[in-house]
Design an enzyme around this catalytic site. Structure first.
Site, PDB file in Angstrom:
ATOM      1  N   SER A 200       0.953  -1.138   0.072  1.00 40.17           N
ATOM      2  CA  SER A 200      -0.143  -0.119  -0.006  1.00 40.17           C
ATOM      3  C   SER A 200       0.818   1.188  -0.184  1.00 40.17           C
ATOM      4  CB  SER A 200      -0.973  -0.005   1.138  1.00 40.17           C
ATOM      5  OG  SER A 200      -1.846   1.012   0.992  1.00 40.17           O
TER       6      SER A 200
ATOM      7  N   ASP B  86      -9.944  -4.157  -5.622  1.00 40.23           N
ATOM      8  CA  ASP B  86      -9.448  -3.407  -4.474  1.00 40.23           C
ATOM      9  C   ASP B  86      -9.891  -2.101  -4.804  1.00 40.23           C
ATOM     10  OD1 ASP B  86      -7.772  -1.849  -2.946  1.00 40.23           O
ATOM     11  OD2 ASP B  86      -5.931  -3.281  -2.916  1.00 40.23           O
TER      12      ASP B  86
ATOM     13  N   HIS C  72      -8.623  -4.642   0.121  1.00 42.30           N
ATOM     14  CA  HIS C  72      -7.241  -4.185   0.089  1.00 42.30           C
ATOM     15  C   HIS C  72      -6.018  -5.031   0.719  1.00 42.30           C
ATOM     16  CE1 HIS C  72      -4.390  -0.929  -0.231  1.00 42.30           C
ATOM     17  NE2 HIS C  72      -4.352  -0.604   0.887  1.00 42.30           N
TER      18      HIS C  72
END
Length: 317
Positions: free
Chosen positions: A179, A263, A293
């Protein structure tokens, strides 16, 4: 009258969204070259704490970074004398762990036959002396020179510089994260030639101009722009200097990426677009058929592929 003015502003704001934004600014590379030069070459490090974690010596380091901001990193080095590859792990978006007595990601720090570093960039975890996490996404958003991610990316560059000074390092410096951590890994790789391998998982801040305007994080940025009465063009221009996609041309080391089929924060399509934009052919990507996610983090297949990729691409100096 006030309601009319407000409606007019929103109409004009939406009309301005019809323009076609430039994905990569013409001065992108020059901006970052100048920014990295502002870091300087000096490495100022203080040891805050020394302890032991299994078969490794563990220490907490305070490192001076851009704008005199102190960032903190837990560093583990095998007790057994020798030379080892250095792995740097960047956190995802969030407050992190502001605990000087208990390190985060012990599983990573305890890995054998590696030097491991877990770093808190500015405003995260232990590195909140001057910058707090609250309101992180919009700190300094009005200008590329003040936006929080300029300093955050330069923190990533600085920690690589520090890693390069560790005497037990064997020359391999592998940056990794998921991320936001994936975006930091991309930035560190593009901006610091000392990086030898990049593991970037479902990287945040990628192809941002195509993010869903009704969802986080673009929703937050647009709301801030509306409140400050900025033009949408100005917002997009600022964000473009921090888009992981625009760093792709400057990545020349092995890259492994993973993402997930669905996602809503870092859509699969953005990761694939970044992967395809990296010109280096020594790269691999895995798309896990899970939804959510970061759900690919628990994928055994992805983990096995990543480990094999790392083993194959470690350099013998």
């Amino acid at each position: 009258m006030k309601l009319f003015k407000l409606l007019l502003f929103f109409i004009l704001f939406n009309i301005s969204s019809c323009y076609k934004p430039v994905q990569k600014p013409a001065d992108f590379d020059e901006f970052w070259k100048t920014s990295v030069s502002e870091l300087g070459n000096e490495i100022e490090v203080r040891t805050i704490k020394d302890t032991v974690l299994g078969s490794k010596e563990l220490s907490l380091k305070a490192i001076e970074s851009y704008q005199d901001i102190t960032i903190y990193a837990w560093v583990s080095i095998p007790k057994k004398p020798g030379k080892y590859p250095v792995f740097i792990n960047f956190f995802g978006f969030g407050k992190g762990n502001p605990n000087k007595d208990e390190p985060s990601k012990k599983w990573f720090l305890s890995q054998k036959d590696h030097i491991n570093i877990v770093v808190d960039i500015r405003g995260q975890g232990l590195s909140t002396d001057k910058i707090k996490f609250k309101g992180y996404l919009t700190k300094g958003l009005e200008d590329k020179n003040t936006f929080i991610y300029k300093g955050a990316y330069l923190d990533a560059v600085k920690i690589v510089d520090y890693a390069h000074t560790i005497p037990e390092g064997d020359g391999n410096i592998i940056v990794k994260g998921g991320s936001q951590g994936g975006a930091l890994a991309i930035a560190a790789t593009a901006l610091n030639p000392k990086v030898t391998m990049c593991i970037s998982n479902f990287p945040f801040l990628t192809d941002m101009l195509n993010y869903d305007k009704t969802k986080w994080p673009m929703k937050i940025w647009i709301h801030e722009a509306k409140m400050k009465e900025w033009k949408l063009e100005e917002l997009h221009e600022t964000l473009s200097y921090f888009d992981a996609l625009n760093f792709a041309d400057n990545i020349n080391v092995p890259v492994f990426m993973r993402t997930q089929e669905t996602d809503t924060i870092t859509p699969k399509e953005t990761t694939v677009k970044l992967f395809n934009s990296i010109k280096n052919k020594n790269k691999n990507i895995y798309i896990d058929p899970c939804d959510g996610h970061g759900c690919s983090s628990s994928s055994k297949e992805a983990n096995n592929l990543e480990h094999a990729f790392i083993k194959k691409n470690l350099i013998s100096f």
